[in-house]
Scaffold this motif. Structure first.
Motif, PDB file in Angstrom:
ATOM      1  N   GLN A 294       7.065   9.593   2.203  1.00 57.86           N
ATOM      2  CA  GLN A 294       7.000   9.613   0.736  1.00 57.86           C
ATOM      3  C   GLN A 294       5.819  10.436   0.230  1.00 57.86           C
ATOM      4  OE1 GLN A 294       7.029   5.478  -0.576  1.00 57.86           O
ATOM      5  NE2 GLN A 294       8.855   5.097   0.658  1.00 57.86           N
ATOM      6  N   CYS A 295       4.742  10.457   1.022  1.00 56.71           N
ATOM      7  CA  CYS A 295       3.554  11.230   0.634  1.00 56.71           C
ATOM      8  C   CYS A 295       3.619  12.679   1.123  1.00 56.71           C
ATOM      9  CB  CYS A 295       2.295  10.566   1.179  1.00 56.71           C
ATOM     10  SG  CYS A 295       1.973   8.941   0.478  1.00 56.71           S
TER      11      CYS A 295
ATOM     12  N   GLY B  51       6.183   5.533   4.490  1.00 59.54           N
ATOM     13  CA  GLY B  51       5.038   5.799   3.623  1.00 59.54           C
ATOM     14  C   GLY B  51       4.533   7.226   3.767  1.00 59.54           C
ATOM     15  N   TYR B  52       4.363   7.657   5.005  1.00 63.58           N
ATOM     16  CA  TYR B  52       3.907   9.042   5.234  1.00 63.58           C
ATOM     17  C   TYR B  52       4.947  10.051   4.723  1.00 63.58           C
ATOM     18  CZ  TYR B  52      -0.091   7.595   8.073  1.00 63.58           C
ATOM     19  OH  TYR B  52      -1.279   7.066   8.497  1.00 63.58           O
TER      20      TYR B  52
ATOM     21  N   TYR C  51       0.831  -1.205   0.000  1.00 58.73           N
ATOM     22  CA  TYR C  51       0.000   0.000   0.000  1.00 58.73           C
ATOM     23  C   TYR C  51       0.872   1.265   0.000  1.00 58.73           C
ATOM     24  CZ  TYR C  51      -4.323  -2.617   0.823  1.00 58.73           C
ATOM     25  OH  TYR C  51      -5.406  -3.439   0.683  1.00 58.73           O
ATOM     26  N   VAL C  52       1.981   1.213   0.754  1.00 60.58           N
ATOM     27  CA  VAL C  52       2.896   2.362   0.811  1.00 60.58           C
ATOM     28  C   VAL C  52       3.464   2.666  -0.572  1.00 60.58           C
ATOM     29  CG1 VAL C  52       5.213   3.036   1.601  1.00 60.58           C
ATOM     30  CG2 VAL C  52       3.524   2.217   3.252  1.00 60.58           C
TER      31      VAL C  52
ATOM     32  N   ARG D 224       3.439  13.647   4.150  1.00 60.23           N
ATOM     33  CA  ARG D 224       2.539  13.837   5.303  1.00 60.23           C
ATOM     34  C   ARG D 224       3.369  13.761   6.588  1.00 60.23           C
ATOM     35  NH1 ARG D 224      -2.404   9.866   3.447  1.00 60.23           N
ATOM     36  NH2 ARG D 224      -3.059  10.151   5.628  1.00 60.23           N
TER      37      ARG D 224
ATOM     38  N   HIS E 107       2.176   2.238  -3.388  1.00 58.73           N
ATOM     39  CA  HIS E 107       1.156   2.839  -4.244  1.00 58.73           C
ATOM     40  C   HIS E 107       0.507   4.069  -3.588  1.00 58.73           C
ATOM     41  CE1 HIS E 107       1.637  -1.129  -6.062  1.00 58.73           C
ATOM     42  NE2 HIS E 107       1.158  -0.599  -7.170  1.00 58.73           N
ATOM     43  N   LYS E 108       1.132   4.525  -2.473  1.00 59.18           N
ATOM     44  CA  LYS E 108       0.691   5.731  -1.759  1.00 59.18           C
ATOM     45  C   LYS E 108      -0.766   5.635  -1.290  1.00 59.18           C
ATOM     46  CE  LYS E 108       4.159   8.756  -3.758  1.00 59.18           C
ATOM     47  NZ  LYS E 108       4.501  10.031  -4.357  1.00 59.18           N
ATOM     48  N   ARG E 109      -1.178   4.422  -0.938  1.00 49.76           N
ATOM     49  CA  ARG E 109      -2.528   4.199  -0.385  1.00 49.76           C
ATOM     50  C   ARG E 109      -2.396   4.095   1.138  1.00 49.76           C
ATOM     51  NH1 ARG E 109      -4.691  -0.490  -4.461  1.00 49.76           N
ATOM     52  NH2 ARG E 109      -6.308  -0.690  -2.842  1.00 49.76           N
ATOM     53  N   MET E 110      -2.100   5.238   1.755  1.00 45.93           N
ATOM     54  CA  MET E 110      -1.717   5.265   3.156  1.00 45.93           C
ATOM     55  C   MET E 110      -2.875   4.949   4.102  1.00 45.93           C
ATOM     56  SD  MET E 110       1.437   5.456   3.262  1.00 45.93           S
ATOM     57  CE  MET E 110       1.464   5.459   5.044  1.00 45.93           C
ATOM     58  N   ASP E 111      -4.091   5.286   3.722  1.00 41.53           N
ATOM     59  CA  ASP E 111      -5.226   5.002   4.605  1.00 41.53           C
ATOM     60  C   ASP E 111      -5.424   3.501   4.754  1.00 41.53           C
ATOM     61  OD1 ASP E 111      -5.613   7.701   4.927  1.00 41.53           O
ATOM     62  OD2 ASP E 111      -7.116   7.859   3.341  1.00 41.53           O
TER      63      ASP E 111
END
Length: 744
Positions: A367-368, A364-365, A334-335, A370, A337-341
């Motif tokens: 990379q996005c 992940g956060y 998920y990370v 956040r 593909h930036k699908r953090m939720d």
């Protein structure tokens, strides 16, 4: 109701203890806890089994809590706790248990010595070894030999090996493992021939050694000589073929195996996963007679690897027990593909999270972008490792918050070279070149050994500052440190020399690179363009094509810039056409900017304006700025006003745009417009950071700010500037910045 006899009770407790041990080994710690809670009778073995189950699954705090509650402890209890800390890399805590022990056996000493050797603390291990009450204990000798060999200290290992009062087969294999696991196959084979006897471990070490260095032919030769290969032999060879992409040979070997265990199946599934043959992997997974946590995790990871996240999630839900490795693999998917939720949903389901799991979420956060959420998780972590800290430094650097990045860096307990490189790279990306160089110097002062990334960053900072002498010093250090043949560093050296105007040195570095890549060519072409050698840059481009190197977007930015600097209009247009038609490269704003500037300087304003209007991408401030500059040169007030209007929409607070438009009106004698623009500029522009300049004097880079009265020789500087300005006016050269000063 029938009461159990004492024999039956003992048998029941034994079976429950065994069950706890098995559940702990398979990662099913929650089920092990339930069995432990439900047991009406517990003995010391029950507690020891539960301590091991906790420790092996990363729950060392729970293991210690249970250890402290034990009504009675035996020697195994103490050793289990040391082993638990060893399993979780908690050396000091293990030592604390060791010194508290009322009695120690050879296993206690071996555990503690192994604890230090595995952690690389060989001096502490040797201190303990010297205190051994029984010097005839070969197990401790073997642990020390393995420790030295693992660190590549073969002379120390061999010296200890030769001093051993009694050598057993484990001693020989420990020494052999040191050689083979460090790629020293020549010495390993020599020792192998010396061995008075060999077992399967000896043969497997040789095969594994060749596999690790990628010499599969030699590995296969020795594999065929093994008298009776076991599952480890087969799996080692199978993994060797799989790792090197020789899937057909791995398949053939798998089919030959008469006795396949779960490790063999997992190895073949992993081979298919590595080769992205996910359908074959799943077919084999479905055929498995039994599966363990690795089987499930490998398949989940396989689906993640090929981007089939829904299939991975379904498989994760089908797992008969929760496994943190599989859950972390799902989070990583998920990370990526930036699908953090969705990653957060999986993360929140994990009861006991290890450091890898935490780091995956934080990364992940980061990379996005956040950073607030990344910081929140980082603050919650109890066991942060250097990866956690380094990820946060990189994250803050990426969003331009270098103060926060520096704050994290300074709060670190222990920094590695990655920590320093993350900080230096951050300064570099944010244009803080002096800070990048200062940090590079501090790294040396702390006794850290720079790597290729450190040198490349330092050289890039020198290039941006035109700090030639510092760059030369770094070049000398590169040679001394053995990174002179590193392509990454060599390309940085080319860029540094080129930007400092030393094209001869840049070309010299280029010629000494064994395998130049497109970045090497790009750096040299851009250097020639920057220094005004447009024809040479175009010549280099042609030479690059003849060498069979495929150009990229950066190549064309460099060569178009060269045409622009040298006024090669027709060549520039031809190159732009070949970029799109021949090489199918989509033009960026930078490419259009070069052409617009080139056409504008040549007086072909209509063509330049047409290109801006018809191009596929949205015009940038740089493009309108180029058009505005060309309009000023060729006194096209109407086009200049149009370009200025568009430019001010994109950059309403930038004073230089107003100045340029004001100068155009001044040259046309429209003084009312000049005054209007001047008032408008004061209303719209905001206070900015003062301009910063730097100069290199005696191998040191000095910086100073504009309008800085603290400069010790400010009056002398202004006096020289006035003299130079007067001289330029006398010879008829009046650049834009001078006329701007006169008017505004």
């Amino acid at each position: 109701m029938r009461l159990r006899s004492s024999g039956e009770n003992g048998s029941h407790v034994f079976n429950q203890n065994l069950k706890i041990t098995q559940l702990g080994k398979s990662g099913r710690v929650e089920e092990a806890i339930q069995v432990f809670i439900e047991m009406s009778q517990k003995n010391v073995v029950t507690y020891n089994s539960m301590i091991s189950a906790y420790a092996k699954n990363g729950r060392i705090v729970d293991a210690r809590r249970l250890f402290d509650k034990m009504p009675h402890r035996n020697l195994i209890s103490w050793n289990s706790m040391i082993a638990g800390y060893l399993h979780n890399d908690m050396v000091e805590e293990a030592h604390g248990i060791f010194v508290s022990m009322p009695k120690r056996d050879s296993f206690s000493w071996t555990l503690m010595i192994t604890c230090y050797t595995r952690n690389g603390e060989l001096e502490k291990a040797r201190e303990l070894f010297n205190l051994l009450p029984d010097k005839r204990d070969t197990v401790c000798w073997n642990a020390m030999i393995a420790g030295y060999a693992k660190k590549g200290l073969f002379d120390d290992a061999r010296r200890l090996f030769d001093e051993m009062p009694v050598k057993d087969l484990v001693s020989w294999n420990s020494m052999l493992a040191g050689y083979t696991q460090n790629g020293e196959m020549r010495m390993g084979l020599h020792l192998f021939e010396e061995m008075p006897e060999r077992n399967l471990v000896s043969w497997n070490l040789i095969v594994d050694g060749f596999v690790e260095i990628g010499n599969l032919d030699s590995a296969w030769q020795y594999f065929k000589k093994i008298p009776n290969p076991n599952a480890v032999s087969w799996v080692t060879m199978l993994c060797g073929f799989a790792r090197n992409g020789r899937i057909a040979e791995a398949e053939g070997l798998f089919k030959q195996m008469t006795d396949r265990n779960v490790v063999s199946w997992n190895a073949m599934i992993a081979a298919y996963v590595q080769d992205c043959q996910i359908n074959k992997a799943f077919r084999l997974f479905s055929e498995m007679p039994e599966r363990d946590s690795i089987s499930w995790t490998t398949m989940v990871n396989g689906y993640v690897r090929v981007g089939k996240l829904e299939e991975a999630r379904k498989l994760l839900h089908r797992m008969p027990y929760r496994n943190i490795a599989a859950q972390t693999a799902m989070i990583s998917g998920y990370v990526q593909h930036k699908r953090m939720d969705e990653a957060s949903q999986i993360f929140n389901l994990i009861c006991t999270r290890d450091v890898v799991c935490w780091n995956a979420m934080i990364a992940g956060y980061v990379q996005c972008g956040r950073m607030a959420e990344a910081q929140f998780l980082f603050d919650q972590m109890t066991n942060k490792d250097t990866v956690s800290w380094n990820t946060m430094i990189t994250g803050y650097a990426q969003v331009g918050l270098m103060d926060k990045a520096l704050e994290i860096f300074e709060a670190m307990g222990e920094r590695n070279i990655v920590s320093w490189n993350s900080l230096i790279t951050g300064f570099l990306r944010n244009g803080l070149y002096l800070d990048a160089l200062k940090s590079s110097r501090m790294l040396w002062q702390e006794g850290k050994r720079p790597d290729e990334s450190t040198f490349a960053c330092g050289l890039s900072a020198c290039a941006s500052l035109a700090a030639l002498q510092v760059g030369k010093q770094l070049h000398q250090l590169v040679v001394k440190s053995g990174y002179v043949n590193d392509l990454f560093v060599s390309n940085a050296l080319i860029a540094m020399y080129a930007k400092c105007g030393r094209l001869f040195n840049a070309k010299l570095v280029f010629k000494h690179i064994t395998n130049v890549d497109v970045i090497s060519w790009n750096s040299l072409i851009a250097g020639y363009a920057l220094n005004g050698y447009g024809k040479d840059a175009v010549g280099l481009f042609q030479e690059m094509l003849m060498e069979g190197v495929h150009p990229d977007q950066v190549t064309f930015i460099g060569v178009l810039s060269a045409c622009n600097h040298s006024g090669l209009v027709d060549q520039g247009l031809d190159l732009f056409e070949s970029m799109t038609e021949v090489y199918s490269i989509e033009p960026l704003a930078e490419h259009y900017g070069c052409l617009v500037d080139l056409l504008g300087r040549a007086g072909r304003l209509d063509e330049a304006f047409k290109m801006v209007r018809e191009m596929k991408i949205k015009p940038t401030a740089g493009l309108w700025g180029a058009l505005l500059g060309a309009s000023k040169i060729h006194q096209s007030l109407e086009l200049g006003e149009y370009a200025a209007k568009k430019l001010l929409e994109l950059e309403p607070h930038k004073a230089s745009n107003y100045v340029l438009l004001s100068n155009m009106h001044a040259e046309a004698g429209r003084w009312n417009e000049v005054e209007r623009i001047r008032v408008f500029m004061k209303e719209r522009t905001t206070e900015k950071q003062p301009g910063c300049s730097w100069i290199e004097v005696r191998n040191q880079v000095h910086s100073f700010l504009s309008d800085d009265p603290s400069q010790p020789r400010i009056a002398e500087i202004f006096s020289i500037l006035r003299t130079l300005t007067a001289e330029m006016k006398n010879i008829g050269y009046l650049p834009d910045f001078i006329s701007s000063i006169d008017i505004l």
